[in-house]
Design a protein around this motif. Structure first.
Motif, PDB file in Angstrom:
ATOM      1  N   GLY A 169       0.816  -1.206   0.000  1.00  9.16           N
ATOM      2  CA  GLY A 169       0.000   0.000   0.000  1.00  9.16           C
ATOM      3  C   GLY A 169       0.853   1.260   0.000  1.00  9.16           C
ATOM      4  N   ARG A 170       2.110   1.139   0.425  1.00 11.64           N
ATOM      5  CA  ARG A 170       3.000   2.295   0.491  1.00 11.64           C
ATOM      6  C   ARG A 170       3.728   2.534  -0.824  1.00 11.64           C
ATOM      7  NH1 ARG A 170       1.524   5.509   3.530  1.00 11.64           N
ATOM      8  NH2 ARG A 170       3.540   6.528   3.510  1.00 11.64           N
ATOM      9  N   TYR A 171       3.762   1.544  -1.711  1.00  7.95           N
ATOM     10  CA  TYR A 171       4.602   1.623  -2.905  1.00  7.95           C
ATOM     11  C   TYR A 171       4.324   2.866  -3.754  1.00  7.95           C
ATOM     12  CZ  TYR A 171       6.400  -3.140  -2.279  1.00  7.95           C
ATOM     13  OH  TYR A 171       7.008  -4.274  -1.815  1.00  7.95           O
ATOM     14  N   GLY A 172       3.040   3.241  -3.855  1.00  3.64           N
ATOM     15  CA  GLY A 172       2.689   4.405  -4.656  1.00  3.64           C
ATOM     16  C   GLY A 172       3.393   5.658  -4.149  1.00  3.64           C
ATOM     17  N   ARG A 173       3.556   5.751  -2.833  1.00  6.58           N
ATOM     18  CA  ARG A 173       4.201   6.930  -2.245  1.00  6.58           C
ATOM     19  C   ARG A 173       5.709   6.826  -2.283  1.00  6.58           C
ATOM     20  NH1 ARG A 173       0.792  10.182   1.649  1.00  6.58           N
ATOM     21  NH2 ARG A 173      -1.256   9.535   0.904  1.00  6.58           N
ATOM     22  N   VAL A 174       6.209   5.601  -2.135  1.00  8.88           N
ATOM     23  CA  VAL A 174       7.663   5.418  -2.079  1.00  8.88           C
ATOM     24  C   VAL A 174       8.283   5.790  -3.424  1.00  8.88           C
ATOM     25  CG1 VAL A 174       9.490   3.714  -1.804  1.00  8.88           C
ATOM     26  CG2 VAL A 174       7.513   3.642  -0.310  1.00  8.88           C
ATOM     27  N   GLY A 175       7.568   5.477  -4.509  1.00  8.79           N
ATOM     28  CA  GLY A 175       8.077   5.828  -5.830  1.00  8.79           C
ATOM     29  C   GLY A 175       8.921   4.718  -6.424  1.00  8.79           C
ATOM     30  N   LEU A 176       9.168   4.816  -7.724  1.00  9.21           N
ATOM     31  CA  LEU A 176       9.923   3.794  -8.446  1.00  9.21           C
ATOM     32  C   LEU A 176      11.303   3.577  -7.835  1.00  9.21           C
ATOM     33  CD1 LEU A 176       9.487   4.279 -12.311  1.00  9.21           C
ATOM     34  CD2 LEU A 176       8.889   2.299 -10.941  1.00  9.21           C
ATOM     35  N   ILE A 177      11.764   2.337  -7.899  1.00  8.44           N
ATOM     36  CA  ILE A 177      13.114   1.934  -7.505  1.00  8.44           C
ATOM     37  C   ILE A 177      13.394   2.058  -6.008  1.00  8.44           C
ATOM     38  CG2 ILE A 177      15.600   2.330  -7.808  1.00  8.44           C
ATOM     39  CD1 ILE A 177      15.093   3.018 -10.675  1.00  8.44           C
ATOM     40  N   ARG A 178      12.960   3.160  -5.356  1.00  3.47           N
ATOM     41  CA  ARG A 178      13.304   3.334  -3.941  1.00  3.47           C
ATOM     42  C   ARG A 178      12.631   2.285  -3.070  1.00  3.47           C
ATOM     43  NH1 ARG A 178      11.347   8.626  -2.613  1.00  3.47           N
ATOM     44  NH2 ARG A 178      12.173   8.113  -0.559  1.00  3.47           N
ATOM     45  N   ARG A 179      13.259   1.993  -1.934  1.00  4.85           N
ATOM     46  CA  ARG A 179      12.745   0.980  -1.007  1.00  4.85           C
ATOM     47  C   ARG A 179      11.862   1.623   0.052  1.00  4.85           C
ATOM     48  NH1 ARG A 179      15.871  -3.824  -2.195  1.00  4.85           N
ATOM     49  NH2 ARG A 179      15.336  -3.591  -4.352  1.00  4.85           N
ATOM     50  N   PRO A 180      10.814   0.920   0.500  1.00  2.00           N
ATOM     51  CA  PRO A 180      10.049   1.456   1.632  1.00  2.00           C
ATOM     52  C   PRO A 180      10.936   1.503   2.878  1.00  2.00           C
ATOM     53  CG  PRO A 180       9.265  -0.744   1.007  1.00  2.00           C
ATOM     54  CD  PRO A 180      10.273  -0.342  -0.001  1.00  2.00           C
ATOM     55  N   GLY A 181      10.805   2.559   3.662  1.00  2.00           N
ATOM     56  CA  GLY A 181      11.692   2.744   4.814  1.00  2.00           C
ATOM     57  C   GLY A 181      11.010   2.401   6.129  1.00  2.00           C
TER      58      GLY A 181
END
Ligand code: ATP
Ligand code: MG
Lengths: 287, 257
Positions: free
Chosen positions: B106-118
């Protein structure tokens, strides 16, 4: 003891065996990582389709006097992308799309080969693989492409995972799903390209499927599944080359049988999920 | 109709929308809007186009005609910021992935391409799991969840999106009475946080008792407004093609055959 060490070392005193080891281990590791997505999406069929279809490209290159590897690579990529294109239209099932494209490519290959009266032995190394015959150029090409594939998977891991697991939700959160689906197909295509030379058309599928399938029995998450699959692949390459050396049998076949051997071991003994484990559980319960 | 009141701020407006599959019409000239900060129900018989409507609103299915307008704070009105809980039959439950990994998606949309969820994203995912009382199963493989737990996990993922507009496709189905009650509480809590919730459901009594608005759908919009206006025996008969009893009982309105 020294005897044993000598036996273990002996194959690697030959440069062609060193090249074979580097190429086979690398191909097995890359195939296990990419193959994890293949088995999770139930796309094992594609692992068979691409090498067969690439035979069409190899044959065309052969007839026209071009580089055979390049011909195979172009054909594998084109096949991967056209399968994606047909399947995304949604009017035929994925496996049907794959079946049609792959049969066309393979049949084209046979047709062209049948018109060639000359020396077609070169083509056989594509059918059965020729890991003992790889050159340093081949090895460096494998290292380059293999590194590219692994880096691409690492960079887009999150997106590839989401797209594989739940494409519509992925699209809803803004993941470029079409790009990821085509990208994954292209990565599978590239993996087939480097695996062809080592494993041959008939056996590429085994390296895409057997190591990750073994790993799947041993873990419950994708990252360790890829890692264990890569380890199983690498050990199969090593073990298979030993067998090929000492028993004087086909290297690619020995590698594949080692990998499937690992699979059956896991199938029988995997903690919690193995056949024997379940059997024992039933027995103790009824006792 | 609520859109006559001057204070009405639509979170989403659907206008003259038609959509379908290979020539089969699933939605015809659908027009309605959902007010910001309200809990709206989408009801209609099986095959009436509820899931299709939600998918069109999310941009997952291309409509033939018409438009969907999503309004939100500047820069955040894109479709990537709509929360969504799919009907759970469409999810691949055999995938080797843990509950918290799915919620983290659910967080991927905010995290953005390539970057990892923190770490922050993990906190939000765990908080979402706690809100649906599923935190203790965070490390479970998704195939090992019960039907109700699966649904709650999908709700947690929609929560982790932290979207202002959340579309839920049959979140109440298959939940036991306490879980249904907890979920309704949660929806009311979210409404208080000024989120807009649009919920497809077959539980007419629940919509009648707890929701602010209802859209009654059967390919076309049969009625749209407050549940008390929408759930009349005539309108329900028009939508469901059979007679349904409406028993208004003060606090609780019961709807059934
Ligand atoms: N992928 C699809 N391809 C073709 N037709 C479809 C597809 N999905 C839905 N339909 C058709 O579109 C219509 C609306 O389906 P939809 O899933 O939107 O209904 P629904 O209101 O969500 O039903 P339910 O209450 O059973 O979930 C139905 O007639 C259905 O048969
Ligand atoms: Mg539906």
């Amino acid at each position: 003891m020294n005897e044993l060490l000598y036996l273990l070392r002996e194959p690697w005193t030959f440069e062609f065996m060193q090249r074979a080891l580097i190429a086979a281990v690398l191909v097995s590791v890359v195939a296990a990582v990419v193959g994890s997505f293949v088995i999770l999406k139930g796309m094992a069929f594609i692992g068979d389709a691409l090498p067969h279809a690439s035979f069409g490209g190899v044959a065309i290159a052969f007839a026209l006097g071009f580089n055979l590897h390049l011909g195979g690579a172009v054909a594998a990529l084109l096949t991967a992308l056209s399968i994606g294109f047909i399947a995304r239209r949604g009017s035929v099932r994925y496996d049907t799309a794959i079946g049609i494209v792959f049969i066309s490519g393979f049949a084209l290959g046979i047709l062209i080969v049948s018109t060639q009266s000359g020396y077609v032995v070169d083509l056989f190394s594509f059918v059965f693989g020729n890991v003992l015959g790889v050159s340093w150029t081949d090895v460096w090409l494998t290292v380059g492409l293999g590194a590219f594939i692994l880096i691409a998977v690492a960079l887009f891991y999150k997106e590839l995972l989401f797209t594989a697991y739940d494409p519509s939700m992925a699209a809803a959160t803004g993941v470029p799903v079409a790009a990821m689906q085509y990208g994954l197909l292209a990565l599978i295509g590239l993996t087939v390209v480097i695996a062809l030379q080592v494993m041959g058309i008939v056996l590429v599928l085994a390296m895409l499927v057997a190591p990750p399938a073994t790993a799947q029995l041993l873990t419950r998450r994708l990252p360790p599944m890829m890692a264990i699959g890569a380890l199983v692949g690498a050990l199969s390459a090593l073990g298979g080359l030993y067998i090929a050396w000492y028993a004087d049998v086909s290297a690619s076949a020995a590698i594949v049988l080692t990998a499937t051997g690992f699979f059956f071991l896991a199938f029988l003994f995997a903690p919690g999920r193995g056949l024997l484990w379940q059997r024992r559980f039933v027995l103790t319960e009824s006792a | 109709m609520p859109d006559n009141s001057p204070a009405f701020v639509p979170a989403v407006e659907v206008r003259n929308l038609s959509a379908g599959y290979n020539g089969h019409v699933a939605l015809e000239d659908v027009t309605f809007s959902v007010e910001r900060g309200c809990l709206a129900g989408l009801v209609g018989p099986n095959g009436s186009g509820k899931s299709t409507l939600l998918r069109v609103m999310l941009g997952l299915h291309k409509p033939w005609r018409g438009e969907v307008r999503i309004s939100g704070p500047p820069g955040r009105s894109g479709r990537g910021h709509i929360g969504y809980m799919p009907q759970s039959e469409l999810v691949d439950w055999s995938f080797p992935i843990t509950v918290v990994d799915v919620v983290l998606m659910g967080r991927y949309g905010r995290v953005g391409l390539i970057r990892r969820p923190g770490g922050r994203d993990r906190e939000i995912a765990m908080a979402a799991l706690e809100r649906v009382h599923l935190a203790h199963l965070a490390q479970r493989r998704i195939g090992e969840l019960s039907g109700g737990e699966q649904r709650r996990m999908l709700i947690a993922r929609a929560l982790a999106q932290e979207a202002d507009l959340v579309l839920l496709d049959e979140p109440l189905a298959g939940l036991d009475a306490t879980a249904q009650h907890d979920l309704l509480r949660l929806l009311e809590e979210l409404r208080r946080e000024d989120k807009t919730l649009f919920v497809a459901t077959h539980d007419l009594s629940c919509v009648a008792a707890n929701f602010d608005h209802a859209v009654l759908l059967n390919r076309k919009v049969v009625a749209f407004g407050r549940p008390s206006e929408v759930f009349t025996e005539q309108l329900l008969a028009a939508a469901f093609q059979r007679h349904l009893l409406v028993l208004p009982g003060g606090e609780r309105t019961l709807v059934g055959p």
